[in-house]
Design an enzyme around this catalytic site. Structure first.
Site, PDB file in Angstrom:
ATOM      1  N   ASP A  17     -37.093 -27.847  10.814  1.00 36.24           N
ATOM      2  CA  ASP A  17     -36.070 -26.883  10.383  1.00 36.24           C
ATOM      3  C   ASP A  17     -36.729 -25.657   9.754  1.00 36.24           C
ATOM      4  OD1 ASP A  17     -34.105 -28.767  11.096  1.00 36.24           O
ATOM      5  OD2 ASP A  17     -34.140 -29.672   9.114  1.00 36.24           O
ATOM      6  N   LYS A  39     -37.880 -33.231  15.691  1.00 36.22           N
ATOM      7  CA  LYS A  39     -36.461 -32.930  15.955  1.00 36.22           C
ATOM      8  C   LYS A  39     -36.269 -31.422  15.991  1.00 36.22           C
ATOM      9  CE  LYS A  39     -32.979 -33.283  12.748  1.00 36.22           C
ATOM     10  NZ  LYS A  39     -31.959 -32.224  12.761  1.00 36.22           N
ATOM     11  N   ASP A  66     -31.443 -32.033  18.889  1.00 40.06           N
ATOM     12  CA  ASP A  66     -30.233 -32.347  18.120  1.00 40.06           C
ATOM     13  C   ASP A  66     -29.202 -31.234  18.318  1.00 40.06           C
ATOM     14  OD1 ASP A  66     -28.508 -33.538  16.346  1.00 40.06           O
ATOM     15  OD2 ASP A  66     -29.570 -32.852  14.547  1.00 40.06           O
ATOM     16  N   LEU A  67     -28.535 -31.259  19.472  1.00 38.64           N
ATOM     17  CA  LEU A  67     -27.573 -30.182  19.775  1.00 38.64           C
ATOM     18  C   LEU A  67     -26.119 -30.603  19.527  1.00 38.64           C
ATOM     19  CD1 LEU A  67     -29.031 -28.592  23.049  1.00 38.64           C
ATOM     20  CD2 LEU A  67     -29.502 -28.032  20.659  1.00 38.64           C
ATOM     21  N   LYS A  68     -25.881 -31.873  19.282  1.00 39.55           N
ATOM     22  CA  LYS A  68     -24.533 -32.382  18.971  1.00 39.55           C
ATOM     23  C   LYS A  68     -23.492 -31.818  19.951  1.00 39.55           C
ATOM     24  CE  LYS A  68     -25.387 -33.180  14.034  1.00 39.55           C
ATOM     25  NZ  LYS A  68     -26.721 -32.566  13.848  1.00 39.55           N
ATOM     26  N   LEU A  69     -23.685 -32.121  21.227  1.00 38.87           N
ATOM     27  CA  LEU A  69     -22.776 -31.578  22.247  1.00 38.87           C
ATOM     28  C   LEU A  69     -21.370 -32.160  22.093  1.00 38.87           C
ATOM     29  CD1 LEU A  69     -25.056 -31.809  25.426  1.00 38.87           C
ATOM     30  CD2 LEU A  69     -24.804 -29.896  23.827  1.00 38.87           C
ATOM     31  N   HIS A  70     -20.372 -31.316  22.299  1.00 38.31           N
ATOM     32  CA  HIS A  70     -18.969 -31.740  22.188  1.00 38.31           C
ATOM     33  C   HIS A  70     -18.128 -30.764  23.009  1.00 38.31           C
ATOM     34  CE1 HIS A  70     -15.344 -32.662  19.306  1.00 38.31           C
ATOM     35  NE2 HIS A  70     -15.145 -33.073  20.545  1.00 38.31           N
ATOM     36  N   ASP A  71     -17.659 -31.237  24.181  1.00 37.16           N
ATOM     37  CA  ASP A  71     -16.855 -30.365  25.047  1.00 37.16           C
ATOM     38  C   ASP A  71     -16.119 -31.265  26.035  1.00 37.16           C
ATOM     39  OD1 ASP A  71     -15.911 -28.114  26.575  1.00 37.16           O
ATOM     40  OD2 ASP A  71     -17.645 -26.978  25.872  1.00 37.16           O
ATOM     41  N   ASN A  74     -16.757 -32.928  31.841  1.00 36.39           N
ATOM     42  CA  ASN A  74     -17.534 -32.297  32.910  1.00 36.39           C
ATOM     43  C   ASN A  74     -18.590 -31.337  32.348  1.00 36.39           C
ATOM     44  OD1 ASN A  74     -17.959 -31.698  35.800  1.00 36.39           O
ATOM     45  ND2 ASN A  74     -17.292 -29.644  35.165  1.00 36.39           N
ATOM     46  N   THR A  75     -18.199 -30.585  31.328  1.00 36.53           N
ATOM     47  CA  THR A  75     -19.130 -29.600  30.758  1.00 36.53           C
ATOM     48  C   THR A  75     -20.310 -30.292  30.070  1.00 36.53           C
ATOM     49  OG1 THR A  75     -17.313 -28.071  30.462  1.00 36.53           O
ATOM     50  CG2 THR A  75     -19.281 -27.630  29.169  1.00 36.53           C
ATOM     51  N   THR A 125     -21.879 -36.058   7.776  1.00 37.45           N
ATOM     52  CA  THR A 125     -21.914 -36.434   6.352  1.00 37.45           C
ATOM     53  C   THR A 125     -21.342 -35.333   5.468  1.00 37.45           C
ATOM     54  OG1 THR A 125     -24.220 -35.818   6.422  1.00 37.45           O
ATOM     55  CG2 THR A 125     -23.744 -38.160   6.359  1.00 37.45           C
ATOM     56  N   ARG A 186     -36.391 -40.113   1.632  1.00 36.38           N
ATOM     57  CA  ARG A 186     -37.279 -39.466   0.669  1.00 36.38           C
ATOM     58  C   ARG A 186     -38.406 -40.414   0.283  1.00 36.38           C
ATOM     59  NH1 ARG A 186     -35.565 -35.799   2.583  1.00 36.38           N
ATOM     60  NH2 ARG A 186     -34.468 -34.012   1.725  1.00 36.38           N
ATOM     61  N   GLY A 215     -37.583 -34.083   6.860  1.00 34.89           N
ATOM     62  CA  GLY A 215     -37.867 -32.652   6.967  1.00 34.89           C
ATOM     63  C   GLY A 215     -38.660 -32.137   5.788  1.00 34.89           C
ATOM     64  N   ARG A 216     -37.917 -31.709   4.748  1.00 29.66           N
ATOM     65  CA  ARG A 216     -38.548 -31.018   3.618  1.00 29.66           C
ATOM     66  C   ARG A 216     -39.734 -31.732   2.969  1.00 29.66           C
ATOM     67  NH1 ARG A 216     -32.708 -29.671   1.297  1.00 29.66           N
ATOM     68  NH2 ARG A 216     -32.340 -31.475   2.644  1.00 29.66           N
TER      69      ARG A 216
HETATM   70  O1  C5P Z   1     -35.153 -31.934   4.853  1.00 31.71           O
HETATM   71  P1  C5P Z   1     -34.479 -33.254   5.113  1.00 31.71           P
HETATM   72  O2  C5P Z   1     -35.432 -34.432   5.151  1.00 31.71           O
HETATM   73  O3  C5P Z   1     -33.293 -33.511   4.211  1.00 31.71           O
HETATM   74  O4  C5P Z   1     -33.932 -33.094   6.605  1.00 31.71           O
HETATM   75  C1  C5P Z   1     -33.111 -34.018   7.219  1.00 31.71           C
HETATM   76  C2  C5P Z   1     -32.744 -33.574   8.601  1.00 31.71           C
HETATM   77  O5  C5P Z   1     -31.750 -34.474   9.073  1.00 31.71           O
HETATM   78  C3  C5P Z   1     -32.137 -32.176   8.673  1.00 31.71           C
HETATM   79  O6  C5P Z   1     -32.469 -31.628   9.954  1.00 31.71           O
HETATM   80  C4  C5P Z   1     -30.647 -32.452   8.577  1.00 31.71           C
HETATM   81  O7  C5P Z   1     -29.870 -31.470   9.208  1.00 31.71           O
HETATM   82  C5  C5P Z   1     -30.541 -33.762   9.340  1.00 31.71           C
HETATM   83  N1  C5P Z   1     -29.368 -34.563   9.005  1.00 31.71           N
HETATM   84  C6  C5P Z   1     -29.078 -34.995   7.727  1.00 31.71           C
HETATM   85  N2  C5P Z   1     -27.958 -35.738   7.485  1.00 31.71           N
HETATM   86  C7  C5P Z   1     -27.146 -36.042   8.484  1.00 31.71           C
HETATM   87  C8  C5P Z   1     -27.415 -35.627   9.781  1.00 31.71           C
HETATM   88  C9  C5P Z   1     -28.560 -34.870  10.002  1.00 31.71           C
HETATM   89  O8  C5P Z   1     -29.838 -34.740   6.804  1.00 31.71           O
HETATM   90  N3  C5P Z   1     -26.103 -36.788   8.238  1.00 31.71           N
END
Ligand code: C5P
Length: 238
Positions: A17, A39, A66-71, A74-75, A125, A186, A215-216
Site C-alpha cells: 500500500d 498484495k 485485491d480488486l474486490k470485483l462486484h458487478d 457477465n461483467t 470491516t 501485528r 502492511g505497515r
Molecule cells: O498496514 P496493515 O497491516 O494494517 O494492512 C492490512 C492490509 O489489509 C491493508 O491493505 C488493508 O486494506 C487490508 N485489509 C484490512 N482489513 C480488512 C480487509 C483488508 O486491513 N478487513
C-alpha cells in the site's frame, strides 16, 4: 501446530500500500527474497494498471490482486477473463454480488485461469450493524459473514478474506473448503494503527489462517527484511 491439526504452512503476504511505483519497487528490494507474496490493491492498480502487476511479478513475487470485483455476473466473468492474461495467483470478488455472480466467476476462472484462486470478501470491516441496516440488511455482521461464506462455498469459490476472529467459525462450518486470508496482523511490539482487533502472526497461524496480510509493520520498518524474516520464522514454528 494449528489448533485444528492442519499441517499446511501459513504464508506471509505483504500489502503493497505505497504511494508510488518507485517506493514499492524499492521496498521489495529492501524486503529481500524471502518475501514471496505481494498484495496489490485498488490504489496502485488504478494508478499503474496491468503493467505494474507484471513488473512486480517479474521481481519473482506471487500476486494477490485485491480488486474486490462486484458487478453483474457477465461483467465479472469477463473481467476475470481479462485478468487471466496477468500473472495473478489470487483475486478478490465481493460475495454480496450473489451466487450467480460467484458461480459465473468460478466458471470463467476455471476456463481461463485454472491456477487462479478466487477469494470472497464478505462484510467489509468498515461496516457495522448500523451500516448494514442502512442498506437494508437486518442481520448482524457475524450472521451476514457466515451466510455469505455458505453462498461462496456453494458457488465453488476457493477462499475467503476474513478476520482472524472469524477463522474458527468458518472452519467449524466449512472444514478445509476455503483458503483463509487474514489481515489485521501485528507482530509483537508493533503499532496496531487503525486495526482494532489484531493477532500476532503465530496466533493467526494457530487459529488456522492460511495466509496473513501484513502492511505497515513491514513497509514502515527501518529494516523490512528483518521483519519479514522474523514473521516467517514465527509462522514456521506455529
Ligand atoms: O498496514 P496493515 O497491516 O494494517 O494492512 C492490512 C492490509 O489489509 C491493508 O491493505 C488493508 O486494506 C487490508 N485489509 C484490512 N482489513 C480488512 C480487509 C483488508 O486491513 N478487513
Amino acid at each position: 501446530m494449528s489448533t485444528d491439526n492442519r499441517t499446511k504452512q501459513c504464508q506471509l503476504i505483504l500489502a503493497l500500500d505505497l504511494e508510488d511505483r518507485e517506493s514499492a519497487i524499492k521496498l521489495l528490494q529492501r524486503a529481500g527474497n524471502e518475501l514471496q507474496w505481494v498484495k496489490i490493491g485498488l490504489q496502485m492498480f488504478t494508478r499503474y494498471g496491468p503493467d505494474y502487476v507484471r513488473e512486480i511479478a517479474d521481481l519473482g513475487k506471487r500476486i494477490f490482486l485485491d480488486l474486490k470485483l462486484h458487478d453483474i455476473p457477465n461483467t465479472v466473468a469477463k473481467a476475470i477473463e481479462s485478468i487471466s492474461q496477468l500473472p495473478v495467483d489470487m483475486l478478490t470478488i465481493h460475495t454480496c454480488g450473489g451466487k450467480e455472480m460467484m458461480s459465473n466467476a468460478v466458471a470463467s476462472q476455471q476456463q481461463t485461469a485454472p491456477h487462479l484462486k478466487l477469494l470472497g470478501v464478505t462484510v467489509l470491516t468498515s461496516m457495522d450493524a448500523a451500516s448494514l441496516n442502512e442498506i437494508g440488511l437486518s442481520r448482524s455482521p457475524d450472521e451476514q459473514v457466515l451466510s455469505l461464506a455458505s453462498l461462496a462455498e456453494e458457488s465453488g469459490m476457493s477462499g475467503l478474506v476474513c478476520s482472524t476472529h472469524e477463522v474458527g467459525k468458518i472452519h467449524a462450518i466449512h472444514g478445509d473448503a476455503f483458503a483463509l486470508v487474514t489481515p489485521g496482523i501485528r507482530p509483537t511490539g508493533s503499532e496496531a494503527g487503525d486495526q482494532k482487533r489484531v493477532m500476532t502472526p503465530s496466533e493467526a497461524a494457530r487459529v488456522g489462517s492460511d495466509f496473513i496480510v501484513v502492511g505497515r509493520p513491514i513497509y514502515q520498518a527501518a529494516n523490512p527484511k528483518k521483519v519479514v524474516s522474523r514473521i516467517r520464522d514465527e509462522l514456521l514454528v506455529s
